[in-house]
Scaffold this active site. Sequence first.
Site, PDB file in Angstrom:
ATOM      1  N   ASP A  53      50.126  23.188 115.656  1.00  0.00           N
ATOM      2  CA  ASP A  53      49.056  23.411 116.636  1.00  0.00           C
ATOM      3  C   ASP A  53      47.726  23.577 115.906  1.00  0.00           C
ATOM      4  O   ASP A  53      46.717  22.956 116.252  1.00  0.00           O
ATOM      5  CB  ASP A  53      49.384  24.669 117.456  1.00  0.00           C
ATOM      6  CG  ASP A  53      48.332  24.955 118.503  1.00  0.00           C
ATOM      7  OD1 ASP A  53      47.914  24.012 119.189  1.00  0.00           O
ATOM      8  OD2 ASP A  53      47.914  26.124 118.620  1.00  0.00           O
TER       9      ASP A  53
ATOM     10  N   ASP B 130      48.512  27.036 104.052  1.00  0.00           N
ATOM     11  CA  ASP B 130      47.131  27.423 103.702  1.00  0.00           C
ATOM     12  C   ASP B 130      46.488  26.353 102.829  1.00  0.00           C
ATOM     13  O   ASP B 130      45.335  25.958 103.025  1.00  0.00           O
ATOM     14  CB  ASP B 130      47.089  28.820 103.044  1.00  0.00           C
ATOM     15  CG  ASP B 130      48.148  29.028 101.970  1.00  0.00           C
ATOM     16  OD1 ASP B 130      49.028  28.153 101.797  1.00  0.00           O
ATOM     17  OD2 ASP B 130      48.103  30.075 101.294  1.00  0.00           O
TER      18      ASP B 130
ATOM     19  N   ASP C  91      44.435  20.544 115.409  1.00  0.00           N
ATOM     20  CA  ASP C  91      43.054  20.724 115.862  1.00  0.00           C
ATOM     21  C   ASP C  91      42.097  20.564 114.682  1.00  0.00           C
ATOM     22  O   ASP C  91      41.038  19.954 114.802  1.00  0.00           O
ATOM     23  CB  ASP C  91      42.848  22.119 116.481  1.00  0.00           C
ATOM     24  CG  ASP C  91      43.018  22.105 117.998  1.00  0.00           C
ATOM     25  OD1 ASP C  91      43.816  21.286 118.496  1.00  0.00           O
ATOM     26  OD2 ASP C  91      42.357  22.923 118.680  1.00  0.00           O
TER      27      ASP C  91
ATOM     28  N   TYR D 118      56.427  30.223 119.323  1.00  0.00           N
ATOM     29  CA  TYR D 118      56.031  29.986 120.713  1.00  0.00           C
ATOM     30  C   TYR D 118      57.129  30.401 121.686  1.00  0.00           C
ATOM     31  O   TYR D 118      56.853  30.811 122.804  1.00  0.00           O
ATOM     32  CB  TYR D 118      55.749  28.491 120.937  1.00  0.00           C
ATOM     33  CG  TYR D 118      54.332  28.061 120.692  1.00  0.00           C
ATOM     34  CD1 TYR D 118      53.751  28.196 119.435  1.00  0.00           C
ATOM     35  CD2 TYR D 118      53.579  27.490 121.712  1.00  0.00           C
ATOM     36  CE1 TYR D 118      52.457  27.775 119.212  1.00  0.00           C
ATOM     37  CE2 TYR D 118      52.286  27.068 121.492  1.00  0.00           C
ATOM     38  CZ  TYR D 118      51.732  27.214 120.235  1.00  0.00           C
ATOM     39  OH  TYR D 118      50.452  26.799 120.016  1.00  0.00           O
TER      40      TYR D 118
ATOM     41  N   LYS E 287      55.413  27.528 105.000  1.00  0.00           N
ATOM     42  CA  LYS E 287      54.975  28.726 104.274  1.00  0.00           C
ATOM     43  C   LYS E 287      56.227  29.309 103.621  1.00  0.00           C
ATOM     44  O   LYS E 287      56.638  30.447 103.882  1.00  0.00           O
ATOM     45  CB  LYS E 287      54.309  29.702 105.273  1.00  0.00           C
ATOM     46  CG  LYS E 287      53.611  30.880 104.645  1.00  0.00           C
ATOM     47  CD  LYS E 287      52.306  30.550 103.949  1.00  0.00           C
ATOM     48  CE  LYS E 287      51.783  31.764 103.204  1.00  0.00           C
ATOM     49  NZ  LYS E 287      50.623  31.452 102.341  1.00  0.00           N
TER      50      LYS E 287
HETATM   51  C1  IPM Z   1      48.292  22.143 122.553  1.00  0.00           C
HETATM   52  C2  IPM Z   1      47.734  23.337 123.266  1.00  0.00           C
HETATM   53  C3  IPM Z   1      48.890  24.168 123.801  1.00  0.00           C
HETATM   54  C4  IPM Z   1      49.679  24.659 122.596  1.00  0.00           C
HETATM   55  C5  IPM Z   1      48.489  25.308 124.707  1.00  0.00           C
HETATM   56  C6  IPM Z   1      47.661  24.833 125.879  1.00  0.00           C
HETATM   57  C7  IPM Z   1      49.689  26.090 125.185  1.00  0.00           C
HETATM   58  O1  IPM Z   1      46.891  24.066 122.439  1.00  0.00           O
HETATM   59  O2  IPM Z   1      48.970  21.317 123.192  1.00  0.00           O
HETATM   60  O3  IPM Z   1      48.061  22.013 121.347  1.00  0.00           O
HETATM   61  O4  IPM Z   1      49.316  25.667 121.975  1.00  0.00           O
HETATM   62  O5  IPM Z   1      50.677  24.035 122.270  1.00  0.00           O
HETATM   63 MN    MN Z   2      46.599  23.220 120.485  1.00  0.00          MN
END
Ligand code: IPM
Ligand code: MN
Length: 371
Positions: free
Chosen positions: A245, A221, A249, A142, A189
């Site tokens: 990240d 993975d 999710d 990032y 990884k």
């Molecule tokens: C999160 C979001 C952010 C990230 C974005 C909005 C930059 O997806 O907080 O997980 O990728 O960190």
């Molecule tokens: Mn995110």
Amino acid sequence: MDKKIAVILGDGIGPEVTRQSIKVLNAVANRFGHIFHYSEAIMGADAIDKTGNPLPDETITTCMNSDAILFGAIGHPKYDNDPSAKVRPEQGLLKLRKELQLFANIRPVSAYPSLQHLSPLKTKQLAGVDFIIFRELTGGIYFGKKELSEDQSRASDECSYTRPEIERVAHLAFQYAEKRKRKLTLVDKANVLETSRLWRKVVQEIAAQYKEVRVDYMFVDNAAMQIILNPAQFDVVLTENMFGDIISDEASVLSGSLGLLPSASVGNKTALFEPIHGSYPQAAGKDIANPLGSILSAAMLLDHFQLNEEAQAVRKAVDWTLANGFVSKDIDPINNYSTTAIGDLVCDHIERNRDGGRRSSNASLNQSTII
Ligand code: IPM
Ligand code: MN
């Protein structure tokens, strides 16, 4: 207790869900006798529209002068499909993380029994799911050097980590693991990436200081698969920025709705609290978004202030709304309540210190039941 909270409403549904959290914090202040002072600041698409800058300096100053930050959501579709956009809302959040050195993003994942039917996973896989992801937040790909060749035919993003960057988040994760089920899984990884091999080495060294904690190592993975196949095996998951990240999710589907999950980003000073969902622009302004991810983030904020009883009161109120069907559209598309109504019900439960029972007078207040 007297505390200063910076509030960044942000984009999309950010303002409407964050307003519910402010109501909830005020209900907590009333019941427990605290004073919270709020200062609003802008970030993201909202700030670009107003100032041209996704993170104005005033916002950084307001945040630095506060005891905590409550944040809504970031992002706007007008930037998502424009790869040539020079300023983007997300730059604001990334810069704020860096400025405040919010190096650890903490995302708890649990499966609510009353919502298990919403998860794409079978109920038997969801039993006992209760883990917490520690995502490193200010390093890795990032924040590495980014390049685009002049003819725009080659691009690169560098991924690098230093030992201290790994150590500080790893210590935090081990400390949590000590207080939980004493199991930590490092997700990396290491069969391919040099950075992952450094993570493994540093974590192995640190593990020696936390003898009670069992450590295992999992390639990302495989971890992505295990989160679906056998999520109850995890307790504390530690990982670098981008893997975190992605898997957080993924893990959010276990809870039944992305709208439920809170997060805390902590560093050396002011910490930031935000739901993990995005700005959900299609729902913005409609009063239909789920406010619980934000409200549970406010509960994490209270824990951060060491107000644990207060945080528990918020969680209890949230559990009560879920168990009694006072839920938003993402959870029940037929019988649902507005963002505002759910916020009011949570506040009502906190202020009256009730431990259950549906009160029809309030249940019908602001109700947006479709049938
Ligand atoms: C999160 C979001 C952010 C990230 C974005 C909005 C930059 O997806 O907080 O997980 O990728 O960190
Ligand atoms: Mn995110």
